[in-house]
Structures are given as C-alpha cells and as structure tokens.
Design a protein around this motif. Structure first.
Motif, PDB file in Angstrom:
ATOM      1  N   LEU A   1       0.661  -1.151  -0.034  1.00 18.87           N
ATOM      2  CA  LEU A   1      -0.170  -0.016   0.108  1.00 18.87           C
ATOM      3  C   LEU A   1       0.977   1.245  -0.269  1.00 18.87           C
ATOM      4  O   LEU A   1       1.735   1.471   0.703  1.00 18.87           O
ATOM      5  CB  LEU A   1      -0.876  -0.025   1.307  1.00 18.87           C
ATOM      6  N   SER A   2       0.756   2.181  -1.017  1.00 19.44           N
ATOM      7  CA  SER A   2       1.383   3.502  -0.965  1.00 19.44           C
ATOM      8  C   SER A   2       0.773   4.504  -0.307  1.00 19.44           C
ATOM      9  O   SER A   2      -0.340   4.462   0.107  1.00 19.44           O
ATOM     10  CB  SER A   2       1.475   3.750  -2.442  1.00 19.44           C
ATOM     11  N   TYR A   3       1.715   5.373   0.152  1.00 17.26           N
ATOM     12  CA  TYR A   3       1.322   6.683   1.020  1.00 17.26           C
ATOM     13  C   TYR A   3       0.285   6.082   2.271  1.00 17.26           C
ATOM     14  O   TYR A   3      -0.564   6.870   2.558  1.00 17.26           O
ATOM     15  CB  TYR A   3       0.435   7.362  -0.101  1.00 17.26           C
ATOM     16  N   VAL A   4       0.942   5.266   3.102  1.00 14.18           N
ATOM     17  CA  VAL A   4       0.362   4.757   4.291  1.00 14.18           C
ATOM     18  C   VAL A   4       0.639   6.181   5.187  1.00 14.18           C
ATOM     19  O   VAL A   4       1.812   6.539   5.044  1.00 14.18           O
ATOM     20  CB  VAL A   4       0.888   3.540   4.855  1.00 14.18           C
ATOM     21  N   LYS A   5      -0.226   6.300   5.883  1.00 15.28           N
ATOM     22  CA  LYS A   5      -0.132   7.811   6.952  1.00 15.28           C
ATOM     23  C   LYS A   5      -0.391   7.021   8.186  1.00 15.28           C
ATOM     24  O   LYS A   5       0.320   7.801   9.171  1.00 15.28           O
ATOM     25  CB  LYS A   5      -1.097   8.817   6.570  1.00 15.28           C
ATOM     26  N   SER A   6      -1.377   5.982   8.581  1.00 11.13           N
ATOM     27  CA  SER A   6      -1.421   5.632   9.902  1.00 11.13           C
ATOM     28  C   SER A   6      -1.858   4.066   9.868  1.00 11.13           C
ATOM     29  O   SER A   6      -1.912   3.338   8.802  1.00 11.13           O
ATOM     30  CB  SER A   6      -2.411   6.389  10.555  1.00 11.13           C
ATOM     31  N   ALA A   7      -1.556   3.318  11.110  1.00 12.43           N
ATOM     32  CA  ALA A   7      -1.932   2.007  11.096  1.00 12.43           C
ATOM     33  C   ALA A   7      -3.263   1.930  10.689  1.00 12.43           C
ATOM     34  O   ALA A   7      -3.672   0.556  10.139  1.00 12.43           O
ATOM     35  CB  ALA A   7      -1.840   1.420  12.424  1.00 12.43           C
TER      36      ALA A   7
ATOM     37  N   THR B   1       5.453   9.027   3.926  1.00 12.66           N
ATOM     38  CA  THR B   1       4.885  10.281   4.429  1.00 12.66           C
ATOM     39  C   THR B   1       5.758  10.544   5.757  1.00 12.66           C
ATOM     40  O   THR B   1       6.156   9.684   6.585  1.00 12.66           O
ATOM     41  CB  THR B   1       3.378  10.121   4.330  1.00 12.66           C
ATOM     42  N   LYS B   2       5.357  11.935   6.113  1.00 15.24           N
ATOM     43  CA  LYS B   2       5.797  12.351   7.444  1.00 15.24           C
ATOM     44  C   LYS B   2       4.838  11.622   8.571  1.00 15.24           C
ATOM     45  O   LYS B   2       5.354  11.228   9.570  1.00 15.24           O
ATOM     46  CB  LYS B   2       5.825  13.729   7.589  1.00 15.24           C
ATOM     47  N   GLU B   3       3.381  11.534   8.230  1.00 16.56           N
ATOM     48  CA  GLU B   3       2.627  10.876   9.126  1.00 16.56           C
ATOM     49  C   GLU B   3       2.907   9.532   9.415  1.00 16.56           C
ATOM     50  O   GLU B   3       2.863   9.095  10.734  1.00 16.56           O
ATOM     51  CB  GLU B   3       1.316  11.056   8.446  1.00 16.56           C
ATOM     52  N   ALA B   4       3.533   8.802   8.457  1.00 16.35           N
ATOM     53  CA  ALA B   4       3.884   7.302   8.691  1.00 16.35           C
ATOM     54  C   ALA B   4       4.996   7.206   9.806  1.00 16.35           C
ATOM     55  O   ALA B   4       5.108   6.256  10.265  1.00 16.35           O
ATOM     56  CB  ALA B   4       4.172   6.561   7.433  1.00 16.35           C
ATOM     57  N   LEU B   5       5.905   7.994   9.478  1.00 18.34           N
ATOM     58  CA  LEU B   5       7.116   8.224  10.323  1.00 18.34           C
ATOM     59  C   LEU B   5       6.804   8.434  11.763  1.00 18.34           C
ATOM     60  O   LEU B   5       7.372   7.924  12.741  1.00 18.34           O
ATOM     61  CB  LEU B   5       8.145   9.322   9.844  1.00 18.34           C
ATOM     62  N   ARG B   6       5.746   9.138  12.048  1.00 19.17           N
ATOM     63  CA  ARG B   6       5.230   9.431  13.434  1.00 19.17           C
ATOM     64  C   ARG B   6       4.607   8.406  14.163  1.00 19.17           C
ATOM     65  O   ARG B   6       4.405   8.122  15.239  1.00 19.17           O
ATOM     66  CB  ARG B   6       4.277  10.754  13.386  1.00 19.17           C
ATOM     67  N   ASP B   7       3.820   7.583  13.010  1.00 20.82           N
ATOM     68  CA  ASP B   7       3.181   6.389  13.576  1.00 20.82           C
ATOM     69  C   ASP B   7       4.034   4.936  13.031  1.00 20.82           C
ATOM     70  O   ASP B   7       2.970   3.941  13.230  1.00 20.82           O
ATOM     71  CB  ASP B   7       1.767   6.450  12.856  1.00 20.82           C
TER      72      ASP B   7
ATOM     73  N   ALA C   1      10.053   3.346   1.302  1.00 22.48           N
ATOM     74  CA  ALA C   1       9.977   3.911   0.032  1.00 22.48           C
ATOM     75  C   ALA C   1      10.511   5.485  -0.078  1.00 22.48           C
ATOM     76  O   ALA C   1      10.002   6.343  -0.160  1.00 22.48           O
ATOM     77  CB  ALA C   1       8.500   4.068  -0.505  1.00 22.48           C
ATOM     78  N   ARG C   2      11.876   5.193  -0.601  1.00 19.45           N
ATOM     79  CA  ARG C   2      12.671   6.748  -0.527  1.00 19.45           C
ATOM     80  C   ARG C   2      12.467   7.806  -1.539  1.00 19.45           C
ATOM     81  O   ARG C   2      12.607   8.968  -1.401  1.00 19.45           O
ATOM     82  CB  ARG C   2      14.338   6.354  -0.505  1.00 19.45           C
ATOM     83  N   GLY C   3      11.766   7.257  -2.560  1.00 18.14           N
ATOM     84  CA  GLY C   3      11.326   8.438  -3.614  1.00 18.14           C
ATOM     85  C   GLY C   3      10.372   9.420  -3.302  1.00 18.14           C
ATOM     86  O   GLY C   3      10.881  10.596  -3.145  1.00 18.14           O
ATOM     87  N   ASP C   4       9.143   8.893  -3.017  1.00 14.81           N
ATOM     88  CA  ASP C   4       8.258  10.028  -2.263  1.00 14.81           C
ATOM     89  C   ASP C   4       8.479  10.664  -0.752  1.00 14.81           C
ATOM     90  O   ASP C   4       8.263  11.746  -0.559  1.00 14.81           O
ATOM     91  CB  ASP C   4       6.720   9.353  -2.286  1.00 14.81           C
ATOM     92  N   LEU C   5       9.294   9.588  -0.074  1.00 17.61           N
ATOM     93  CA  LEU C   5       9.897  10.147   1.269  1.00 17.61           C
ATOM     94  C   LEU C   5      10.887  11.120   1.003  1.00 17.61           C
ATOM     95  O   LEU C   5      10.739  12.129   1.851  1.00 17.61           O
ATOM     96  CB  LEU C   5      10.433   8.988   1.698  1.00 17.61           C
ATOM     97  N   GLY C   6      11.540  11.276  -0.017  1.00 15.28           N
ATOM     98  CA  GLY C   6      12.474  12.385  -0.175  1.00 15.28           C
ATOM     99  C   GLY C   6      11.823  13.498  -0.767  1.00 15.28           C
ATOM    100  O   GLY C   6      12.389  14.621  -0.952  1.00 15.28           O
ATOM    101  N   LEU C   7      10.452  13.370  -1.298  1.00 12.57           N
ATOM    102  CA  LEU C   7       9.693  14.610  -1.662  1.00 12.57           C
ATOM    103  C   LEU C   7       9.207  15.320  -0.422  1.00 12.57           C
ATOM    104  O   LEU C   7       8.749  16.246  -0.256  1.00 12.57           O
ATOM    105  CB  LEU C   7       8.934  14.324  -2.671  1.00 12.57           C
ATOM    106  N   GLN C   8       8.740  14.333   0.649  1.00 11.73           N
ATOM    107  CA  GLN C   8       7.951  14.674   1.900  1.00 11.73           C
ATOM    108  C   GLN C   8       8.894  15.099   2.769  1.00 11.73           C
ATOM    109  O   GLN C   8       8.580  16.228   3.686  1.00 11.73           O
ATOM    110  CB  GLN C   8       7.214  13.672   2.404  1.00 11.73           C
ATOM    111  N   LEU C   9      10.207  15.039   2.931  1.00 11.89           N
ATOM    112  CA  LEU C   9      11.124  15.333   3.872  1.00 11.89           C
ATOM    113  C   LEU C   9      12.223  16.274   3.016  1.00 11.89           C
ATOM    114  O   LEU C   9      12.698  15.900   2.024  1.00 11.89           O
ATOM    115  CB  LEU C   9      11.677  14.281   4.569  1.00 11.89           C
ATOM    116  N   PRO C  10      13.252  16.978   3.985  1.00 14.19           N
ATOM    117  CA  PRO C  10      14.150  17.552   3.322  1.00 14.19           C
ATOM    118  C   PRO C  10      15.086  16.304   3.050  1.00 14.19           C
ATOM    119  O   PRO C  10      15.313  15.452   3.810  1.00 14.19           O
ATOM    120  CB  PRO C  10      14.706  18.283   4.623  1.00 14.19           C
TER     121      PRO C  10
END
Length: 465
Positions: free
Chosen positions: A186-192, A217-223, A237-246
């Motif tokens: 599943l792509s762009y997971v934000k929470s459990a 996503t930043k939300e996924a890192l928090r959860d 998934a470093r591709g979109d993670l690299g767009l969400q984070l510095p």
C-alpha cells in the motif's frame, strides 16, 4: 553460505518475456514486483505465469502487487516531454482548457496557494506558484528539466486527507487476489488505520495475502510502531519520502525505519534509486554500490530494483550486481549490524527462536532448521540475526513463497506431518535433497508439539544429520 539479503525486482517492458524472467530468477531475484501504476492485468498475469514456471523447488520466488495509491498526477500534456527552463512561466489548471500543465486533481487544485512549491516527478523539476485565479495557477519554473505526461505532482509541505485506497486500488486488489499474489503493498500509508482498512478489503478475497506498508510520508514516520504492528512487511520508499522530507533527512529516516522493523521482527525492504544509473549503464556508480551495502549493514531484509529491471537496458546485470554487493556487505554484517539480544515480550515462539539462535552459535551449528505452519518461526529466528542459514520446511505453498521476503531464510515444501518426529524427519530430508545439508552436519531444530498449529513453536532439538 547462501546470500541472506533478498532482492526484489520490478517487472516491466524490459522484462516482458519468459527468457528474461528466467534469467532474473537465475541471477538471484527472490521477489518480483508488479507495479500497478503501469500496464494491464493481462500482461501482469502472463508475467506471473513465467515466474511460476521458472520457480525452483526450494526457495521459490514470491509475487508482490504494489498499489498506486492516491498519487496526484498531471494529465496528458500537449507535447511530452515538455522541456522547461528556470524562470519560465507556465499555467496549471483543469484538463481540457489548453493549459501547459493540465491536472484534474481536486485536492491539489483546491489547496494550492501563492508561494507554494510544486515538485514534479521525483523532484527533478520544481515550480513556484506566483499567481492564482480560482483553479488556474501561474507557476514559475525553478529548476530546468523535462516534464512528462502522467508524472506525479507533490506540493511541498502539504498532505491531503481522504481514503488511502482509490477506486483503481480496489480494482487492483481484486485482480491481484484473483491471480494469487503473495503480497500487496500500500502506497502513501499515513497511519495504522490505513493498513487495517487494506486488511479488511483484502480479507474479502484472500486472507492469506500478506501486506506491505510503504513508508513515504511524514505521518507514517510519526506512527511507525503502530504501522509495523498492523503490517507484515514495511518498505522504506525513498522516492516519495524524499519529496516529503528535506533530502538530508532521508538517510536518518531510513535507519530509523529499519531499526524499528528489526526490533519488532518485521521484514523490511529498502527501495528507490538503489542502482538507478544501471537503467542506462552497465555498471553502477560507486555511490550506488555504497548505498546498497549501507542498507544491508543497517539491517534491511531486502533491497529493491525499480526502473533498473522494469525499463532499464541491463535488467539481469543489475540483479547480478546487486547480489554481488549484498554478498560482500554481508561479510561485515555480523560485526556491524545491530543485533537484538533479549526478548522484550512473553511470546513463546519468539523466546524459543531467540534460544535456538543462542544454541546454534554456541555449538557452531551448520544451520537452524525450522518447520512452520504460518512462517512465523523463521521470521522470529531472523530477528536475532544468526550467523548460520535459517532452513524452513513448510507444508503450505504460499507460506513457502512468502518466506522469500525474509532475510536469511530458505524454504522447502514438505508433506503435512502427523507427528513432530515426522516433521523433523521430513525437514532434514528436504534440505539433504536440496544439498543445503549433508550427512554429519550438526543442526539446531525448532518446531511445535503437536505440529500443524500456528504459533505453537515450543521445542528445540540438537541433532547430527
């Protein structure tokens, strides 16, 4: 000792024939990825048939369907690629009205404001919103490059609410289950809760499919801990993670995700641009080789190839190269990689797995041999990073394939045993036949009494073959 790190390879136009699929498997692929963002299910079904025809009897290749998720994309451009230069002004707005950058994404159109930064694709082209009138925007090109039809669009610093599953995802889940895939990502997971929603839908078709949470996503890192509990595998998934984070935060995030997955005994995949230059070159860069090695030293179970095998000029060479890098990195893993040394809960299977690893290392055993109904025992053994191979015998064909994702595990299929002694005998016989064991080898066996009950691992036995 066999390579422990697993290789995930994406299928695509560059691998759309049986001979190349066979060559990928021979080169060392353990899991094939079906990218649901591209292609049709007819061609995917054909590719899966090629995989199954080429599968070895021991350690067969697993199939993972990767859902597109709620990705925001440009529509078809009037001319693609559109070459743009820094300082150039373009118009972005609804499709069909003649704008250079057509987009029919309500979330994006309703949230854009003057000053917002837009990243196209993997961030190669950056835009800044300079003026807005309703859903039409004047954007300035910040970095020169090429913009293509259907490329992804990310609004820096903004996330959008809504379901984690699109209508396309739901259709792809149905098709993937019908095909009998082993994993769905599943792509762009934000929470459990996103993973629990996916689990409910997948269970309607096939409860045996295991789930992969893509952390991007930043939300996924928090959860992250809750997501790990709700998932079978996670992917960095470093591709979109690299767009969400510095961009400088991505290596730190990678290490944190892998460390948390290791601590919880969940397999983890590291993905995106690992050998990117091999799309067009026969050799990777030194930095790419180091990147793969460092992910393995961090503790990843698997490393993934995307465009390198899906659309590259050297798909088989990319797999061979990754395998060689992995084998070299693994020679340092026992000294460099963090290894859990204590059981943090009261799970019997985990405690037995931990003890089996301690016994195997104390005796310098040839291997740890497990028999498993669900695949849980070898996954727990893997958590404690033994120096020796983990050989798992199972009587479930899908479990055998699913273990292709778990680092250090080689799985063989045996008939369903009626007694524990029969499970032990069949397990040793299977790996003797596969030439992973030989007469005189000392092994540590772990299994359940009685056999065939998931979560019932309660026995450790030392035996000379």
């Amino acid at each position: 000792m066999p390579r422990r790190t697993k290789i995930v390879a994406t299928l695509g136009p560059a691998t759309q024939n049986a001979a190349t699929v066979r060559a990928l498997i021979k080169a060392g692929v353990n899991v094939v990825r079906l990218n649901c963002s591209h292609g049709d299910w007819e061609s995917k079904a054909e590719a899966v048939e090629w995989v199954r025809e080429a599968n070895p009897a021991v350690a067969p290749v697993a199939v993972m369907a990767d859902l597109q998720g709620p990705k925001h994309r440009l529509e078809q451009l009037a001319a693609s690629p559109l070459m743009v230069k820094a300082g150039q002004m373009l118009r972005m707005g609804p499709d069909g009205q003649g704008y250079e950058l057509p987009i029919d994404e309500p979330d994006v159109l309703n949230s854009l404001a003057v000053g917002d930064k837009i990243l196209v694709g993997d961030g190669d082209v950056a835009l800044r919103v300079r003026a807005a009138e309703g859903q039409v925007f004047e954007v300035e090109v910040l970095t020169s490059g090429a913009i293509k039809s259907r490329q992804g669009v990310t609004v820096a610093g903004k996330s959008f609410q809504g379901s984690c599953l699109t209508d396309k995802d739901k259709y792809d889940i149905f098709e993937a289950a019908k095909m009998g895939v082993d994993y769905i990502a599943l792509s762009y997971v934000k929470s459990a809760s996103d993973m629990l929603e996916l689990r409910r839908l997948v269970d309607q078709y096939d409860p045996g499919i295991r789930l992969v949470a893509k952390i991007e996503t930043k939300e996924a890192l928090r959860d992250i801990d809750q997501i790990l509990q709700a998932s079978d595998v996670v992917m960095v998934a470093r591709g979109d993670l690299g767009l969400q984070l510095p961009i400088e935060d991505v290596p730190v995030a990678q290490k944190r995700i892998i460390a948390r997955a290791n601590a919880m005994g969940k397999p983890v995949i590291t993905a995106t641009q690992m050998l990117e230059s091999m799309i067009v070159n026969a050799r990777p860069t030194r930095a790419e080789a180091t990147d793969v090695a460092n992910a393995i030293l961090d503790g990843t179970d698997a490393v993934m190839l995307s465009g390198e095998t899906a659309a590259g000029q050297y798909p088989v060479e990319a797999v061979k190269t990754m395998a060689r890098i992995a084998e070299k990195a693994e020679s340092l893993c026992q000294d460099e990689a963090p290894r859990p040394t204590a059981v943090k809960n009261h799970d019997c299977t985990e405690a037995v797995a931990h003890a089996a690893v301690e016994v195997a290392e104390s005796l310098r055993a040839r291997a740890i041999v497990t028999s498993s109904t669900s695949g849980a025992t070898p996954r727990w053994v893997r958590k404690f990073r033994p120096d020796v191979p983990i050989l798992c015998a199972t009587w479930d064909e899908r479990v055998q394939r699913q273990l292709a994702m778990v680092g250090g595990v080689m799985a063989a299929l045996i008939p369903s045993p009626e007694t524990t002694d029969e499970a032990i005998g069949l397990s040793i016989e299977a790996f003797l036949k596969a030439k992973e064991l030989k007469m005189g080898d000392q092994v540590v066996l772990t299994c359940g009494v009685p056999p065939g009950v998931a979560g019932n691992t309660n026995l450790i036995l030392v035996r000379t073959v």
